[in-house]
Design a protein around this motif. Structure first.
Motif, mmCIF file in Angstrom:
data_model
loop_
_atom_site.group_PDB
_atom_site.id
_atom_site.type_symbol
_atom_site.label_atom_id
_atom_site.label_comp_id
_atom_site.label_asym_id
_atom_site.label_seq_id
_atom_site.Cartn_x
_atom_site.Cartn_y
_atom_site.Cartn_z
ATOM 1 N N VAL A 42 0.732 -1.428 -0.119
ATOM 2 C CA VAL A 42 0.029 0.126 -0.107
ATOM 3 C C VAL A 42 0.970 1.035 0.009
ATOM 4 N N SER A 43 2.068 1.109 0.680
ATOM 5 C CA SER A 43 2.964 2.213 0.588
ATOM 6 C C SER A 43 3.339 2.876 -0.704
ATOM 7 N N ASP A 44 3.430 2.022 -1.751
ATOM 8 C CA ASP A 44 3.608 2.462 -3.138
ATOM 9 C C ASP A 44 2.523 2.906 -4.074
ATOM 10 N N CYS A 45 1.423 2.989 -3.367
ATOM 11 C CA CYS A 45 0.028 3.448 -4.130
ATOM 12 C C CYS A 45 0.136 5.132 -3.488
ATOM 13 N N ASP A 85 -0.221 29.877 3.114
ATOM 14 C CA ASP A 85 -1.455 30.878 2.909
ATOM 15 C C ASP A 85 -2.639 30.285 3.723
ATOM 16 N N GLU A 86 -2.412 28.922 4.080
ATOM 17 C CA GLU A 86 -3.474 28.222 4.912
ATOM 18 C C GLU A 86 -4.689 27.791 4.115
ATOM 19 N N ARG A 87 -4.359 27.820 2.768
ATOM 20 C CA ARG A 87 -5.489 27.523 1.777
ATOM 21 C C ARG A 87 -5.263 25.808 1.527
ATOM 22 N N GLN A 88 -6.183 24.964 1.503
ATOM 23 C CA GLN A 88 -5.872 23.553 1.406
ATOM 24 C C GLN A 88 -6.015 23.252 -0.220
ATOM 25 N N ARG A 89 -4.973 22.583 -0.645
ATOM 26 C CA ARG A 89 -4.673 22.223 -2.152
ATOM 27 C C ARG A 89 -4.627 20.550 -2.230
ATOM 28 N N THR A 90 -5.480 20.118 -3.088
ATOM 29 C CA THR A 90 -5.206 18.748 -3.476
ATOM 30 C C THR A 90 -4.082 18.171 -4.360
ATOM 31 N N THR A 91 -3.478 17.295 -3.862
ATOM 32 C CA THR A 91 -2.167 16.779 -4.522
ATOM 33 C C THR A 91 -1.963 15.389 -4.407
ATOM 34 N N THR A 92 -1.178 14.926 -5.364
ATOM 35 C CA THR A 92 -1.037 13.477 -5.125
ATOM 36 C C THR A 92 0.096 13.185 -4.544
ATOM 37 N N VAL A 93 0.100 12.160 -3.792
ATOM 38 C CA VAL A 93 1.315 11.684 -2.952
ATOM 39 C C VAL A 93 1.520 10.194 -2.897
ATOM 40 N N LEU A 94 2.531 9.804 -2.650
ATOM 41 C CA LEU A 94 2.697 8.299 -2.158
ATOM 42 C C LEU A 94 2.322 8.374 -0.843
ATOM 43 N N VAL A 95 1.788 7.116 -0.550
ATOM 44 C CA VAL A 95 1.281 6.884 0.896
ATOM 45 C C VAL A 95 2.290 6.843 1.863
ATOM 46 N N ARG A 96 3.469 6.277 1.377
ATOM 47 C CA ARG A 96 4.686 6.071 2.222
ATOM 48 C C ARG A 96 5.172 7.595 2.794
ATOM 49 N N ASP A 97 5.282 8.505 1.670
ATOM 50 C CA ASP A 97 5.594 9.913 2.115
ATOM 51 C C ASP A 97 4.467 10.677 2.843
ATOM 52 N N ALA A 98 3.445 10.181 2.827
ATOM 53 C CA ALA A 98 2.271 10.971 3.747
ATOM 54 C C ALA A 98 2.540 10.300 4.949
ATOM 55 N N GLU A 119 -6.009 10.301 8.997
ATOM 56 C CA GLU A 119 -7.381 10.530 8.161
ATOM 57 C C GLU A 119 -7.709 11.659 7.663
ATOM 58 N N SER A 120 -7.789 12.705 8.272
ATOM 59 C CA SER A 120 -7.847 14.191 8.209
ATOM 60 C C SER A 120 -6.803 14.594 7.228
ATOM 61 N N SER A 121 -5.617 14.191 7.388
ATOM 62 C CA SER A 121 -4.494 14.798 6.482
ATOM 63 C C SER A 121 -4.369 14.112 5.282
ATOM 64 N N LEU A 122 -4.907 12.990 5.267
ATOM 65 C CA LEU A 122 -4.872 12.138 3.946
ATOM 66 C C LEU A 122 -6.387 11.727 3.201
ATOM 67 N N SER A 123 -7.131 12.769 3.112
ATOM 68 C CA SER A 123 -8.307 12.604 2.514
ATOM 69 C C SER A 123 -8.263 12.243 0.953
ATOM 70 N N GLY A 124 -9.002 11.276 0.384
ATOM 71 C CA GLY A 124 -8.860 10.696 -0.831
ATOM 72 C C GLY A 124 -9.137 9.346 -0.964
ATOM 73 N N SER A 125 -8.811 8.994 -2.106
ATOM 74 C CA SER A 125 -8.851 7.511 -2.353
ATOM 75 C C SER A 125 -7.547 7.077 -2.880
ATOM 76 N N LEU A 126 -7.333 5.507 -2.653
ATOM 77 C CA LEU A 126 -6.445 5.179 -3.212
ATOM 78 C C LEU A 126 -6.263 4.762 -4.840
ATOM 79 N N ARG A 127 -5.083 5.100 -5.254
ATOM 80 C CA ARG A 127 -5.144 4.830 -6.858
ATOM 81 C C ARG A 127 -3.717 3.967 -7.046
ATOM 82 N N SER A 128 -3.681 2.947 -7.800
ATOM 83 C CA SER A 128 -2.378 2.344 -7.921
ATOM 84 C C SER A 128 -1.949 2.731 -9.273
#
Length: 155
Positions: free
Chosen positions: A30-33, A43-56, A146-155
């Motif tokens: 899962v860490s590679d997903c 600026d305290e604005r939330q932005r959606t970005t793609t990250v590896l699970v292991r990095d998060a 959970e709150s810092s990593l919202s979103g769905s898993l993608r492989s």
């Protein structure tokens, strides 16, 4: 008949190949997903970005460690403050006992003025310090995974 057997074998091999591919996908670490995560900027604005699970997870662990160290320092400071409060209380009691043993009516005028303005309720003051620390813990607690990593898993 041999042709039908060969055809069935080929179909079974194709099915097994598909199952093997799905199995490889399902058993991949899962860490590679990659996931989509909400990241707060300066600026305290939330932005959606793609990250590896292991990095998060690594970033979360680092943040949790930083807050744990801060909490340890705060509790250490609180313990030191409690010791100082106890010492001051003991000094005040000794001063009162000394003044009484010298035949005075307790506290000298300058010490009485100080004591009248000083809050001597150690229990109440201790509770206030604990409440302040709990408030600090609530305000500066690290975000949950959970709150810092919202979103769905993608492989």
């Amino acid at each position: 008949m041999a042709l039908k057997v060969d055809e069935t074998i080929d179909q079974n091999i194709a099915k097994l190949s598909k199952i093997d591919n799905k199995l490889m996908q399902l058993t991949a670490p899962v860490s590679d997903c990659e996931i989509e995560a909400q990241i707060g900027g300066t600026d305290e604005r939330q932005r959606t970005t793609t990250v590896l699970v292991r990095d998060a997870i690594l970033k979360y662990d680092q943040t949790e460690h930083m807050f744990q160290e801060q909490l340890t320092r705060l509790w250490s400071s609180w313990i030191g403050s409690q010791l100082k409060i106890q010492k001051l209380q003991n000094d005040l009691q000794e001063l009162c006992q000394h003044e009484l043993s010298n035949g005075s009516n307790g506290i000298s005028a300058s010490n009485r003025e100080w004591a009248d303005h000083e809050d001597r309720d150690v229990g109440r003051r201790s509770k206030k310090v604990v409440e302040d620390m709990e408030l600090c813990e609530e305000v500066s607690s690290p975000p949950s995974l959970e709150s810092s990593l919202s979103g769905s898993l993608r492989s």
